[in-house]
Design a protein around this motif. Structure first.
Motif, mmCIF file in Angstrom:
data_model
loop_
_atom_site.group_PDB
_atom_site.id
_atom_site.type_symbol
_atom_site.label_atom_id
_atom_site.label_comp_id
_atom_site.label_asym_id
_atom_site.label_seq_id
_atom_site.Cartn_x
_atom_site.Cartn_y
_atom_site.Cartn_z
ATOM 1 N N THR A 66 4.149 48.315 -61.595
ATOM 2 C CA THR A 66 4.412 47.122 -61.404
ATOM 3 C C THR A 66 3.904 46.110 -62.672
ATOM 4 O O THR A 66 2.883 46.604 -62.931
ATOM 5 C CB THR A 66 4.007 46.334 -59.996
ATOM 6 O OG1 THR A 66 4.199 44.773 -60.200
ATOM 7 C CG2 THR A 66 2.682 46.551 -59.483
ATOM 8 N N ALA A 67 4.488 45.086 -62.899
ATOM 9 C CA ALA A 67 3.971 44.264 -64.012
ATOM 10 C C ALA A 67 2.705 43.547 -63.767
ATOM 11 O O ALA A 67 2.060 43.101 -64.521
ATOM 12 C CB ALA A 67 5.127 43.257 -64.484
ATOM 13 N N GLU A 68 2.555 43.529 -62.281
ATOM 14 C CA GLU A 68 1.370 42.962 -61.706
ATOM 15 C C GLU A 68 -0.021 43.589 -62.825
ATOM 16 O O GLU A 68 -1.184 42.819 -62.834
ATOM 17 C CB GLU A 68 1.132 43.200 -60.412
ATOM 18 C CG GLU A 68 -0.227 42.949 -59.626
ATOM 19 C CD GLU A 68 -0.717 43.684 -58.462
ATOM 20 O OE1 GLU A 68 -1.684 43.722 -58.076
ATOM 21 O OE2 GLU A 68 0.410 44.104 -57.740
ATOM 22 N N VAL A 69 0.017 44.770 -62.684
ATOM 23 C CA VAL A 69 -1.246 45.548 -63.374
ATOM 24 C C VAL A 69 -1.472 45.297 -64.662
ATOM 25 O O VAL A 69 -2.565 44.576 -64.822
ATOM 26 C CB VAL A 69 -0.975 47.060 -63.243
ATOM 27 C CG1 VAL A 69 -1.983 47.891 -63.873
ATOM 28 C CG2 VAL A 69 -0.377 47.768 -61.988
ATOM 29 N N PRO A 70 -0.559 45.163 -65.669
ATOM 30 C CA PRO A 70 -1.021 44.575 -66.989
ATOM 31 C C PRO A 70 -1.121 43.037 -67.080
ATOM 32 O O PRO A 70 -2.119 42.634 -67.871
ATOM 33 C CB PRO A 70 0.131 45.088 -67.992
ATOM 34 C CG PRO A 70 1.456 45.160 -67.106
ATOM 35 C CD PRO A 70 0.779 45.853 -65.732
ATOM 36 N N VAL A 71 -0.250 42.284 -66.288
ATOM 37 C CA VAL A 71 -0.329 41.015 -66.466
ATOM 38 C C VAL A 71 -1.668 40.353 -65.865
ATOM 39 O O VAL A 71 -2.098 39.602 -66.392
ATOM 40 C CB VAL A 71 0.954 40.394 -65.892
ATOM 41 C CG1 VAL A 71 0.898 38.694 -65.825
ATOM 42 C CG2 VAL A 71 2.310 40.789 -66.757
ATOM 43 N N THR A 72 -1.993 40.896 -64.753
ATOM 44 C CA THR A 72 -3.377 40.186 -64.187
ATOM 45 C C THR A 72 -4.340 40.618 -65.041
ATOM 46 O O THR A 72 -5.437 39.792 -65.078
ATOM 47 C CB THR A 72 -3.422 40.818 -62.732
ATOM 48 O OG1 THR A 72 -2.319 40.822 -61.930
ATOM 49 C CG2 THR A 72 -4.497 39.997 -62.012
ATOM 50 N N ASN A 73 -4.420 41.656 -65.614
ATOM 51 C CA ASN A 73 -5.490 42.020 -66.568
ATOM 52 C C ASN A 73 -5.631 41.301 -67.909
ATOM 53 O O ASN A 73 -6.590 41.609 -68.679
ATOM 54 C CB ASN A 73 -5.294 43.477 -66.764
ATOM 55 C CG ASN A 73 -6.007 44.422 -65.805
ATOM 56 O OD1 ASN A 73 -7.568 44.635 -65.837
ATOM 57 N ND2 ASN A 73 -5.458 44.960 -64.749
ATOM 58 N N VAL A 74 -4.592 40.364 -68.091
ATOM 59 C CA VAL A 74 -4.608 39.501 -69.256
ATOM 60 C C VAL A 74 -5.957 38.915 -69.448
ATOM 61 O O VAL A 74 -6.548 38.831 -70.445
ATOM 62 C CB VAL A 74 -3.547 38.864 -69.538
ATOM 63 C CG1 VAL A 74 -3.555 37.701 -70.453
ATOM 64 C CG2 VAL A 74 -2.135 39.437 -69.753
ATOM 65 N N TYR A 75 -6.320 38.321 -68.429
ATOM 66 C CA TYR A 75 -7.779 37.586 -68.156
ATOM 67 C C TYR A 75 -8.851 38.431 -67.798
ATOM 68 O O TYR A 75 -10.051 37.743 -67.463
ATOM 69 C CB TYR A 75 -7.592 36.430 -67.190
ATOM 70 C CG TYR A 75 -6.404 35.432 -67.955
ATOM 71 C CD1 TYR A 75 -6.842 34.283 -68.923
ATOM 72 C CD2 TYR A 75 -5.080 35.488 -67.683
ATOM 73 C CE1 TYR A 75 -6.235 33.357 -69.270
ATOM 74 C CE2 TYR A 75 -4.245 34.636 -68.023
ATOM 75 C CZ TYR A 75 -4.545 33.517 -69.155
ATOM 76 O OH TYR A 75 -3.774 32.753 -69.644
ATOM 77 N N ALA A 76 -8.794 39.789 -67.716
ATOM 78 C CA ALA A 76 -10.067 40.606 -67.482
ATOM 79 C C ALA A 76 -11.125 40.469 -68.418
ATOM 80 O O ALA A 76 -10.941 40.003 -69.642
ATOM 81 C CB ALA A 76 -9.533 42.099 -67.564
ATOM 82 N N GLN A 77 -12.397 40.302 -67.769
ATOM 83 C CA GLN A 77 -13.512 40.025 -68.464
ATOM 84 C C GLN A 77 -13.685 38.697 -69.158
ATOM 85 O O GLN A 77 -14.235 38.347 -70.054
ATOM 86 C CB GLN A 77 -13.781 40.895 -69.638
ATOM 87 C CG GLN A 77 -13.595 42.494 -69.006
ATOM 88 C CD GLN A 77 -14.585 43.002 -68.093
ATOM 89 O OE1 GLN A 77 -15.767 42.517 -68.074
ATOM 90 N NE2 GLN A 77 -14.204 43.855 -66.996
ATOM 91 N N GLN A 78 -12.954 37.630 -68.720
ATOM 92 C CA GLN A 78 -12.976 36.232 -69.221
ATOM 93 C C GLN A 78 -13.350 35.343 -68.256
ATOM 94 O O GLN A 78 -13.406 35.456 -66.925
ATOM 95 C CB GLN A 78 -11.488 35.914 -69.410
ATOM 96 C CG GLN A 78 -11.154 36.596 -70.789
ATOM 97 C CD GLN A 78 -9.744 36.286 -71.286
ATOM 98 O OE1 GLN A 78 -9.536 34.921 -71.178
ATOM 99 N NE2 GLN A 78 -8.942 37.019 -71.600
ATOM 100 N N ILE A 79 -14.208 34.083 -68.596
ATOM 101 C CA ILE A 79 -14.560 33.086 -67.998
ATOM 102 C C ILE A 79 -13.494 32.027 -68.029
ATOM 103 O O ILE A 79 -13.406 31.316 -69.313
ATOM 104 C CB ILE A 79 -16.041 32.517 -67.896
ATOM 105 C CG1 ILE A 79 -16.833 33.605 -67.800
ATOM 106 C CG2 ILE A 79 -15.963 31.405 -67.408
ATOM 107 C CD1 ILE A 79 -18.310 33.348 -68.060
ATOM 108 N N VAL A 80 -12.646 31.724 -67.489
ATOM 109 C CA VAL A 80 -11.310 30.803 -67.686
ATOM 110 C C VAL A 80 -11.758 29.431 -67.414
ATOM 111 O O VAL A 80 -12.917 29.158 -66.597
ATOM 112 C CB VAL A 80 -10.207 31.099 -66.807
ATOM 113 C CG1 VAL A 80 -9.776 32.607 -67.187
ATOM 114 C CG2 VAL A 80 -10.286 30.973 -65.353
#
Length: 426
Positions: A233-247
């Motif tokens: 599912t596109a959920e996997v790459p798209v949610t990880n766009v912000y991995a390891q970030q403080i937004v």
């Protein structure tokens, strides 16, 4: 992934909520608490040894400067012994950490208090039903016969090209699928979602971040040489766009949508449940994802449920919304609503969407955080939903809208498809 501090402070609650899932290994909770205590002890031993090494090393320098070589040599011997002991402790620590992490990954997310008890799909709660089930004419057919009659999808050639469970859309069938994808994306972006076009393969860290690994490893296509996985599912790459970030707090909520092909190994091979478009190894899907402040996530979940519901209303499909019971929920979810559309020719409900709140289960793995008003860093909540999965939507549209003259196209889709009817000679 659950947070160990929460587990330790709420052990009884954790066990109670895991029982709602019918989780078979409740004893893991106590094992993790014991392992965490042992880890803390071992880390303290390692830190004390390091402190002794640091302090004594400075003393050695001072003794050497004074010419007290014998005393310095005694200190050096002590430092050597401590370093050897520390190496042993570090090896033990590493083994403990691996055991701890491995067991922590086995714990699913805790169900929300509104999740009903139950073990099977029959225990799910029907929350709402909408739309009108059509009364079909006497010669109505299931979609697998319709697509042959209208030459919309070629399963035989799909099987020749890739294998069973793969479909070749063609002509008006390919155009109908493309029209739905474009309509779904336009509908989502009009609601404030930013469109992404993600990679169709991800690495292990990305699949781990959203919880596909290790839970669904056997259900994913794995490119072993490159250690990549085809996305389910596109959920996997798209949610990880912000991995390891403080937004930034001002950027929340973050709303994302994406279309992608999806790949799943568990398509099956027998019975009407997997016939035609009902279940495929590769299928197209549009996804919506949000990253939000924790205090707003259940309000946002309802908003996303309403968003998907309106989409089904525009497609003029009969539908129902179910709140999944503990035994039927996904590993990572805290609360899931499933959407099903009624297939009039098959006389059955077909799942077309799941909308879920994962709370911090995914973001703890991905380390997606923000600074709240007090300046404290905390995890955001992640949510996602199908908006929508194509194969069963197409199946329902073909079956429910068939007539003796052709297949009627819902009004909302006609501008995208370029016609109001798929004619028999079309």
């Amino acid at each position: 992934m659950l947070q160990i501090n929460f587990i330790k402070q709420n052990a009884d609650l954790v066990k109670e909520r895991l029982a709602v899932r019918n989780f078979a290994h409740i004893g893991l909770v106590d094992e993790l608490i014991s392992l965490d205590e042992e880890l803390r002890k071992q880390k303290l031993v390692s830190e004390n040894l390091q402190a002794s090494v640091n302090t004594t090393s400075k003393e050695i320098g001072a003794l050497m400067a004074k010419g007290e070589k014998e005393a310095a040599e005694e200190k050096k011997a002590a430092v050597t012994a401590w370093k050897e002991e520390q190496a042993t402790v570090k090896t033990s620590l590493q083994a403990l950490e691996e055991e701890f992490t491995g067991k922590l990954l086995l714990l699913p997310n805790l169900p929300h208090t509104s999740v009903p008890k139950g073990k099977t799909p029959e225990d799910n709660e029907v929350v709402l039903e909408g739309g009108t089930v059509p009364q079909l004419f006497a010669g109505a057919k299931p979609h697998w016969d319709i697509i042959k009659e209208y030459d919309l999808v070629d399963f035989e050639t799909g099987a020749k090209l890739a294998g069973s469970g793969f479909a070749l859309f063609k002509g008006k069938g390919a155009k109908l699928q493309r029209s739905l994808i474009q309509y779904f994306l336009d509908y989502n972006t009009a609601a404030g979602y930013t469109e992404f076009a993600p990679p169709l393969m991800v690495n292990e860290a990305t699949a781990y971040g959203t919880g596909q690994l290790p839970d669904k490893e056997g259900q994913m296509y794995h490119i072993t040489e490159d250690k990549l996985y085809l996305i389910p599912t596109a959920e996997v790459p798209v949610t990880n766009v912000y991995a390891q970030q403080i937004v930034k707090e001002s950027d929340l909520p973050i709303k994302m949508t994406a279309y992608s092909s999806c790949f799943r190994r568990e398509a099956g091979s027998f019975g009407s449940d997997v016939r035609g478009l009902n279940r495929l190894h590769q299928f197209e899907k549009v996804e919506v994802i949000q990253l939000v402040k924790p205090q707003h996530s259940y309000e946002v979940l309802e908003e996303m449920v309403n968003h998907v519901e309106r989409l089904l209303q525009f497609l003029e499909l009969p539908y129902r919304i179910l709140r999944l019971c503990g035994g039927d929920m996904g590993f990572t979810s805290a609360l899931t609503y499933d959407f099903e559309v009624f297939s009039a020719a098959q006389q059955k409900w077909l799942e077309v969407s799941s909308v879920s709140n994962f709370e911090t289960f995914q973001t703890n793995r991905m380390k997606i955080r923000y600074k709240n008003e007090e300046g404290k860093t905390e995890l955001v909540h992640s949510l996602n939903g199908s908006s929508l999965a194509l194969p069963r939507i197409i199946a329902a549209l073909l079956e429910n809208n068939q007539s003796e003259n052709g297949i009627h196209i819902p009004k909302a889709l006609q501008a995208y498809f370029g016609a109001a009817l798929i004619e028999k000679n079309g």
